[in-house]
Design an enzyme around this catalytic site. Structure first.
Site, short mmCIF file in Angstrom:
data_model
loop_
_atom_site.label_atom_id
_atom_site.label_comp_id
_atom_site.label_asym_id
_atom_site.label_seq_id
_atom_site.Cartn_x
_atom_site.Cartn_y
_atom_site.Cartn_z
N HIS A 115 -19.72 -0.92 -8.14
CA HIS A 115 -19.18 -1.18 -9.49
C HIS A 115 -20.13 -0.72 -10.59
O HIS A 115 -20.07 -1.21 -11.71
CB HIS A 115 -18.82 -2.66 -9.68
CG HIS A 115 -17.54 -3.04 -9.00
ND1 HIS A 115 -16.31 -2.80 -9.57
CD2 HIS A 115 -17.29 -3.61 -7.79
CE1 HIS A 115 -15.36 -3.22 -8.74
NE2 HIS A 115 -15.93 -3.72 -7.65
N ASP A 145 -20.60 2.79 -10.84
CA ASP A 145 -20.24 4.19 -11.07
C ASP A 145 -19.62 4.38 -12.45
O ASP A 145 -19.81 5.39 -13.09
CB ASP A 145 -19.33 4.73 -9.96
CG ASP A 145 -18.08 3.89 -9.73
OD1 ASP A 145 -18.08 2.70 -10.12
OD2 ASP A 145 -17.10 4.41 -9.17
N GLY A 198 -7.27 1.99 4.84
CA GLY A 198 -7.34 0.71 4.12
C GLY A 198 -8.62 -0.06 4.31
O GLY A 198 -8.73 -1.21 3.91
N GLY A 200 -11.51 1.02 3.08
CA GLY A 200 -12.42 1.38 2.00
C GLY A 200 -13.39 2.48 2.38
O GLY A 200 -14.50 2.56 1.85
N LEU A 201 -12.99 3.35 3.32
CA LEU A 201 -13.87 4.44 3.76
C LEU A 201 -13.40 5.80 3.24
O LEU A 201 -13.84 6.85 3.70
CB LEU A 201 -13.98 4.47 5.29
CG LEU A 201 -14.48 3.17 5.93
CD1 LEU A 201 -14.58 3.31 7.43
CD2 LEU A 201 -15.83 2.76 5.35
N SER A 226 -10.39 7.63 3.14
CA SER A 226 -9.61 8.63 3.88
C SER A 226 -8.88 9.55 2.91
O SER A 226 -8.67 10.73 3.20
CB SER A 226 -8.63 7.94 4.83
OG SER A 226 -7.83 7.01 4.14
N SER A 227 -8.52 9.04 1.72
CA SER A 227 -7.81 9.88 0.75
C SER A 227 -8.71 11.01 0.24
O SER A 227 -8.28 12.16 0.13
CB SER A 227 -7.29 9.04 -0.42
OG SER A 227 -8.34 8.32 -1.03
N ASP A 250 -16.38 9.14 -4.11
CA ASP A 250 -15.81 9.33 -2.77
C ASP A 250 -15.71 10.81 -2.42
O ASP A 250 -16.11 11.24 -1.33
CB ASP A 250 -14.41 8.70 -2.70
CG ASP A 250 -14.45 7.20 -2.94
OD1 ASP A 250 -15.56 6.65 -2.99
OD2 ASP A 250 -13.38 6.60 -3.08
N TYR A 299 -10.11 -5.02 -11.20
CA TYR A 299 -10.91 -3.84 -11.55
C TYR A 299 -10.77 -3.54 -13.04
O TYR A 299 -11.75 -3.36 -13.76
CB TYR A 299 -10.42 -2.66 -10.70
CG TYR A 299 -11.07 -1.33 -10.97
CD1 TYR A 299 -12.31 -1.03 -10.41
CD2 TYR A 299 -10.44 -0.36 -11.74
CE1 TYR A 299 -12.92 0.21 -10.62
CE2 TYR A 299 -11.04 0.87 -11.97
CZ TYR A 299 -12.27 1.15 -11.41
OH TYR A 299 -12.86 2.36 -11.63
#
Length: 389
Positions: free
Chosen positions: A37, A39, A124, A126-127, A129-130, A174, A224
């Protein structure tokens, strides 16, 4: 694991298109060692690519037609590059279409391709993938049609794809980590200027273990957005009191403490966390450089405490996972990773202790919440690349 993934994708490609692929590409997921948090608060982050990948088997189609087969979902999406590209109801296709929309604006060199892709990045958790999907597609087209994009271009195109075609206003961390990842190195990244430097992350007799709470609470987006408003308010008050402050990076703990009453308790807590977390990233870089893993572990625990009590983006399940390893002699550090309200904890543990930790916590977690925890042993890997067969 990697070879098995590559073989599965290659075989599926042969079955689907009656010929072997010309190329295989791997695009990794990512972790963030510390710097949560911050960034969007002018801080630094410390991400790394990991050995969980989306694998793409690719050949030119010989026409302007593109066919993407999502092997894991058993779904196919086809389109013509000459058509106007617009978002679709098929969510995974939007990540791809958003990238191609931008590539079409930059070059007329594009040709149609046939693709089969499959992933070992848990969805899902939080790694990211998108980001791996967006950056993988950008990399594939750049490599095959010599578009001349830099790594930074590919990361920014991935981010913009998510903003425009998916509607998620994500930061750049990411995508940057997925493209710029380097084996046994973390990236100290300034999310504003995109200046970065590599720091060694040879954990020696320790390893990284992710414990997946298997929950995703719905507060993520609302929480957020609220946090962003709170820290913006806090920064405005700090700037007014101390004209030398331009960003949270120029701010120290004493200044935040001095304005505690004026900020009000909630905004004080948010700002206090941000200022401390920016410093923790710098301290973590020093700890890694000195191979001081006890210090790194202590910083991770401190970050979690801040995320849970001051920034208030954790949840009972993640707090439980962190508290459950706090007294374990095999665990040096643990914290929530990602936006919050679910997802994974990241743990720095003694090599060889992973299975016993997983078994113990899994049983305790199931007894407490009735949820089956997942676990991922990970290594720090290189970024998006052509797979050499």
């Amino acid at each position: 694991m990697k070879k098995k993934l590559v073989k599965g994708v290659t075989d599926y490609f042969k079955e689907s298109f009656k010929t072997g692929p010309q190329h295989i590409f791997l695009s990794p997921g990512r972790i963030n060692v510390i710097g949560e948090h911050v960034d969007y608060n002018d801080g630094f982050v410390l991400p790394a690519a990991i050995n969980k990948y989306i694998c793409f088997a690719v050949s030119e189609s010989g026409t302007s037609q593109c066919t993407f087969i999502a092997k894991d979902l058993n779904e196919t999406y086809s389109f013509d590059l000459n058509d106007d590209l617009k978002p679709t109801d098929i969510m995974w296709a939007n990540y791809i279409l958003g990238v191609l929309y931008q590539l079409k604006e930059r070059t007329s060199n594009l040709k149609g391709i046939n693709v089969v892709f499959s992933s070992t990045i848990p969805m899902g958790a939080g790694l990211s993938s998108s980001a791996a999907l967006e950056c993988g597609v950008g990399y594939v087209f750049n490599y095959m049609f010599d578009i001349g994009l830099s790594k930074e271009d590919i990361a920014l195109i991935g981010q913009k794809s998510e903003h425009t075609f998916v509607g998620v206003n994500c930061g750049i961390m990411d995508q940057f980590a997925s493209v710029f990842g380097k084996k046994n190195s973390v990236i100290k990244l300034d999310c504003n200027s995109l200046e970065y430097e590599y720091h060694k992350a040879d954990f020696k007799e320790y390893s990284l273990l992710l414990l997946d709470s298997n929950v995703k609470h719905t507060h993520l987006t609302s929480g957020y957005n609220t946090r962003r408003q709170e820290v913006e308010q806090g920064l405005a008050i700090l700037k007014e009191a101390y004209p030398g402050i331009k960003t949270f990076r120029d701010c120290n703990e004493e200044q935040v403490l001095a304005l505690r009453e004026k900020l009000g308790e909630t905004i004080y807590k948010r700002c206090h966390f941000v200022v401390q977390e920016i410093q923790r990233v710098l301290d973590a870089v020093e700890a890694l450089e000195a191979s001081d893993f006890n210090k790194l572990g202590a910083l991770m625990f401190a970050t979690h405490e801040g995320l849970s009590k001051e920034y208030e983006v954790s949840c009972d399940e993640i707090d439980f996972l962190v508290d459950a390893v706090r007294q374990d002699e095999n665990v040096l550090g643990s914290r929530m990773m990602g936006g919050g309200f679910g997802g994974c904890s990241i743990n720095l543990v003694k090599k060889g202790s992973e299975n016993s930790i997983i078994e113990r916590i899994k049983a305790e977690y199931k007894a407490k919440f009735g949820i089956t925890m997942k676990a991922y042993k990970i290594k720090i890997s290189k970024g998006t690349s052509l797979y050499k067969r």
